[in-house]
Design an enzyme around this catalytic site. Sequence first.
Site, PDB file in Angstrom:
ATOM      1  CB  SER A 149      -0.989  -0.025   1.029  1.00 42.84           C
ATOM      2  OG  SER A 149      -0.327  -0.165   2.308  1.00 42.84           O
ATOM      3  CD  GLU A 173      -4.299   3.150  -5.618  1.00 49.08           C
ATOM      4  OE1 GLU A 173      -4.305   4.294  -5.518  1.00 49.08           O
ATOM      5  OE2 GLU A 173      -3.843   2.579  -4.505  1.00 49.08           O
TER       6      GLU A 173
HETATM    7  N1  CAA Z   1     -15.472 -10.295   4.030  1.00 42.57           N
HETATM    8  C1  CAA Z   1     -16.577 -10.558   3.068  1.00 42.57           C
HETATM    9  N2  CAA Z   1     -17.693  -9.953   3.180  1.00 42.57           N
HETATM   10  C2  CAA Z   1     -17.591  -8.889   4.085  1.00 42.57           C
HETATM   11  C3  CAA Z   1     -16.827  -8.629   4.905  1.00 42.57           C
HETATM   12  C4  CAA Z   1     -15.575  -9.446   4.912  1.00 42.57           C
HETATM   13  N3  CAA Z   1     -14.496  -9.278   5.672  1.00 42.57           N
HETATM   14  N4  CAA Z   1     -17.340  -7.643   5.714  1.00 42.57           N
HETATM   15  C5  CAA Z   1     -18.374  -7.288   5.464  1.00 42.57           C
HETATM   16  N5  CAA Z   1     -19.006  -7.987   4.360  1.00 42.57           N
HETATM   17  C6  CAA Z   1     -20.115  -7.906   3.446  1.00 42.57           C
HETATM   18  C7  CAA Z   1     -21.189  -8.329   4.366  1.00 42.57           C
HETATM   19  O1  CAA Z   1     -21.551  -9.866   4.020  1.00 42.57           O
HETATM   20  C8  CAA Z   1     -22.172  -7.785   3.669  1.00 42.57           C
HETATM   21  O2  CAA Z   1     -22.659  -8.047   2.436  1.00 42.57           O
HETATM   22  P1  CAA Z   1     -24.269  -8.194   1.899  1.00 42.57           P
HETATM   23  O3  CAA Z   1     -24.964  -6.778   2.303  1.00 42.57           O
HETATM   24  O4  CAA Z   1     -24.394  -8.543   0.564  1.00 42.57           O
HETATM   25  O5  CAA Z   1     -25.175  -9.062   2.872  1.00 42.57           O
HETATM   26  C9  CAA Z   1     -21.411  -6.172   3.231  1.00 42.57           C
HETATM   27  O6  CAA Z   1     -20.275  -6.527   3.200  1.00 42.57           O
HETATM   28  C10 CAA Z   1     -22.002  -5.317   4.398  1.00 42.57           C
HETATM   29  O7  CAA Z   1     -21.582  -5.761   5.546  1.00 42.57           O
HETATM   30  P2  CAA Z   1     -22.283  -5.590   6.985  1.00 42.57           P
HETATM   31  O8  CAA Z   1     -23.672  -5.315   6.673  1.00 42.57           O
HETATM   32  O9  CAA Z   1     -21.836  -6.405   7.798  1.00 42.57           O
HETATM   33  O10 CAA Z   1     -21.535  -4.035   7.441  1.00 42.57           O
HETATM   34  P3  CAA Z   1     -21.385  -2.701   6.820  1.00 42.57           P
HETATM   35  O11 CAA Z   1     -22.814  -2.308   6.149  1.00 42.57           O
HETATM   36  O12 CAA Z   1     -20.988  -2.013   7.955  1.00 42.57           O
HETATM   37  O13 CAA Z   1     -20.328  -2.985   5.876  1.00 42.57           O
HETATM   38  C11 CAA Z   1     -17.864  -2.724   5.366  1.00 42.57           C
HETATM   39  C12 CAA Z   1     -18.973  -3.117   6.169  1.00 42.57           C
HETATM   40  C13 CAA Z   1     -17.870  -3.077   3.796  1.00 42.57           C
HETATM   41  C14 CAA Z   1     -16.855  -2.901   5.967  1.00 42.57           C
HETATM   42  C15 CAA Z   1     -18.298  -1.138   5.179  1.00 42.57           C
HETATM   43  O14 CAA Z   1     -18.294  -0.657   6.645  1.00 42.57           O
HETATM   44  C16 CAA Z   1     -17.209  -0.471   4.514  1.00 42.57           C
HETATM   45  O15 CAA Z   1     -17.315  -0.484   3.093  1.00 42.57           O
HETATM   46  N6  CAA Z   1     -16.131   0.284   5.268  1.00 42.57           N
HETATM   47  C17 CAA Z   1     -15.090   0.902   4.583  1.00 42.57           C
HETATM   48  C18 CAA Z   1     -14.112   0.082   4.344  1.00 42.57           C
HETATM   49  C19 CAA Z   1     -12.958   0.671   3.640  1.00 42.57           C
HETATM   50  O16 CAA Z   1     -12.829   1.922   3.591  1.00 42.57           O
HETATM   51  N7  CAA Z   1     -11.866   0.034   3.261  1.00 42.57           N
HETATM   52  C20 CAA Z   1     -10.774   0.416   2.675  1.00 42.57           C
HETATM   53  C21 CAA Z   1      -9.695   0.434   3.832  1.00 42.57           C
HETATM   54  S1  CAA Z   1      -8.104   1.207   2.962  1.00 42.57           S
HETATM   55  C22 CAA Z   1      -7.323  -0.112   2.602  1.00 42.57           C
HETATM   56  O17 CAA Z   1      -7.795  -1.283   2.518  1.00 42.57           O
HETATM   57  C23 CAA Z   1      -6.086   0.330   1.736  1.00 42.57           C
HETATM   58  C24 CAA Z   1      -4.970   0.655   2.483  1.00 42.57           C
HETATM   59  O18 CAA Z   1      -3.856   0.716   1.799  1.00 42.57           O
HETATM   60  C25 CAA Z   1      -4.974   0.906   3.823  1.00 42.57           C
END
Ligand code: CAA
Length: 283
Positions: free
Chosen positions: A119, A152
């Site tokens: 990253s 990315e």
């Molecule tokens: N694996 C698989 N599926 C997952 C999961 C996981 N670890 N976590 C959540 N999901 C799925 C759920 O099954 C659910 O699917 P459906 O709606 O189809 O049933 C969906 O994602 C939504 O999950 P939840 O309802 O449990 O919870 P939520 O609505 O709060 O979503 C989240 C969880 C997707 C993590 C959401 O909060 C989110 O998008 N957060 C931001 C994440 C983000 O910004 N990530 C980038 C981080 S930066 C990075 O990664 C790069 C770096 O270099 C630092």
Amino acid sequence: MEIKRVGVVGCGLMGSGIAEVCARSGYEVLVREVNSALLQKGLDRINKSLAKAVSRGKMSQEEADQATARMQGTLDLADFGDCDLVVEAAIENMAIKKEIFAELDSVLPAHAILASNTSSLCVTEMASVTRRGDKVLGIHFFNPVPVMPLIEFVRTILTSDETMEIAHEFGASLGKTMVTAKDTPGFIVNRLLMPYILDAVHIYENGLASKEDIDTAIHLGLNHPMGPLTLLDFVGLDTCLFIADAMYEEYKDARYAAPPLLRRMVLAGHLGRKSGKGFYDYS
Ligand code: CAA
């Protein structure tokens, strides 16, 4: 070139997500960890994620079983000899990544593409220890990998057009949307994300608002899925500090300077969800 077999180095949070997404998309996947306990933990995480996908009606049990059957684990990079593409998702340590890249370069077939999920580290430096700089690029996934729709790509000055074309076909086959950035610290996403996240820690540290209000303001005021401090806990305070330090090291720009509180929380072991405590308590 047709990609059939994908290697994934590292089966932590990112590596297991990448292996899962590749297996679900029909690739044969070989995933490597440094010891059998970590490998088993990673494979268990993948199986749990597949079971959750089945229970939520996203895939059938048969499809999940087929994905599991396409995945194999190993402790030895020498087993990657028939991989067409390898994604390295090992720890963010340049010396370790260079060792992995050098070993893979000697093991992989001549046509194989070598990618890093880093990253923030310099992909050109990883390419420099191989004899296939034209076939090296960054393929940066986002956490949680099965859910986040973006990849990315990081293109170095050595990466060939042909490699970029193959990488695009691969990304599309995983159902991801792709963007491409030059090999500069933070690429696109972290270049924009880190100053925002670090600023959130600054304003909390300076007592401008409570952590809950900072998060609620962004969650509901901007419709982000998570506020910045919740996101920090989610990504890991140590991971964000590492990225910020790597960016500061290269740019020497105050926007990437880690606030004292972030560094002290990491030293105290408050790493976020993974340690049970960060800005919030997960115990
Ligand atoms: N694996 C698989 N599926 C997952 C999961 C996981 N670890 N976590 C959540 N999901 C799925 C759920 O099954 C659910 O699917 P459906 O709606 O189809 O049933 C969906 O994602 C939504 O999950 P939840 O309802 O449990 O919870 P939520 O609505 O709060 O979503 C989240 C969880 C997707 C993590 C959401 O909060 C989110 O998008 N957060 C931001 C994440 C983000 O910004 N990530 C980038 C981080 S930066 C990075 O990664 C790069 C770096 O270099 C630092």
